[in-house]
Design an enzyme around this catalytic site. Sequence first.
Site, PDB file in Angstrom:
ATOM      1  N   VAL A 135       0.829  -1.207   0.000  1.00 42.58           N
ATOM      2  CA  VAL A 135       0.000   0.000   0.000  1.00 42.58           C
ATOM      3  C   VAL A 135       0.866   1.260   0.000  1.00 42.58           C
ATOM      4  CG1 VAL A 135      -2.116  -0.940   0.977  1.00 42.58           C
ATOM      5  CG2 VAL A 135      -0.272  -0.242   2.511  1.00 42.58           C
ATOM      6  N   CYS A 136       2.146   1.088  -0.366  1.00 40.74           N
ATOM      7  CA  CYS A 136       3.031   2.243  -0.451  1.00 40.74           C
ATOM      8  C   CYS A 136       3.146   2.661  -1.908  1.00 40.74           C
ATOM      9  CB  CYS A 136       4.415   1.893   0.081  1.00 40.74           C
ATOM     10  SG  CYS A 136       5.447   3.347   0.216  1.00 40.74           S
ATOM     11  N   ILE A 137       3.019   3.967  -2.170  1.00 34.90           N
ATOM     12  CA  ILE A 137       3.138   4.435  -3.558  1.00 34.90           C
ATOM     13  C   ILE A 137       4.295   5.415  -3.716  1.00 34.90           C
ATOM     14  CG2 ILE A 137       0.760   3.976  -4.290  1.00 34.90           C
ATOM     15  CD1 ILE A 137       0.099   6.912  -3.586  1.00 34.90           C
TER      16      ILE A 137
END
Length: 328
Positions: free
Chosen positions: A175-177
Amino acid sequence: MMENVFDYEDIQLIPAKCIVNSRSECDTTVTLGKHKFKLPVVPANMQTIIDERIATYLAENNYFYIMHRFQPEKRISFIRDMQSRGLIASISVGVKEDEYEFVQQLAAEHLTPEYITIDIAHGHSNAVINMIQHIKKHLPESFVIAGNVGTPEAVRELENAGADATKVGIGPGKVCITKIKTGFGTGGWQLAALRWCAKAASKPIIADGGIRTHGDVAKSIRFGATMVMIGSLFAGHEESPGETIEKDGKLYKEYFGSASEFQKGEKKNVEGKKMFVEHKGSLEDTLIEMEQDLQSSISYAGGTKLDSIRTVDYVVVKNSIFNGDKVY
């Protein structure tokens, strides 16, 4: 430029002659600081992964945990509560001004958490170095984990500043962008970054991000991790914080990144996103399965302890080992 980088799915570990009669003889315990834990795994210190209840469950059952820092005002009562039950207190801090005061307040009240994690996205910074020194001055007995970093220089600098362990991983999380928003990070080559950092380290390293299967835990250990931080695989359990929703007769739970608008409550400097993960049943079942899988890994490594995994041979398979069938 780094040559020959690789990630978890590019690697296969090579078996060595088995010396146990049953995988249950294999010991998955690991020591970090003054304490011994059942598994070399720690649920991510994220709001949709851990809360007080889960922290208590983990501590009572000899698993390592790190409480998140998104309700900072609750930390003092949390430390008191955990220690009054004879459990370890493991908290997170940031690097803003009020965090310096918080550390001094702990010292003034004679509260020493066993573990303090300095947790910011780009941990190779003077801000983190100053905070390490501040904690070491006021709470010298606390074990300090500092991160996150992605280079050997960063590991050396934070260790030299007094960090007892460093946390490696910039943006590989599900969920890291960060990788998309900034162009920077270890996404796509997290395992190689871990190996690169571990070679420079003289203290424990915590691999953080990019774990998609239980086998990735063994691979992390092979390339130098003492402890492995995991978010998405721990998301979506019965006990997990966060909303449960039903879609097409299936249950899902929300899981969001630590710099997402859902967590920040604003849309400024967003580097995280939200997703819904399938409801997974109980956390206990997942932890037991992880332990059994890791026991199998140890038996394939030809040993009885985690350390045996560190010396196995490996191959780099340039076509993903999953042959196109994504297992996650």
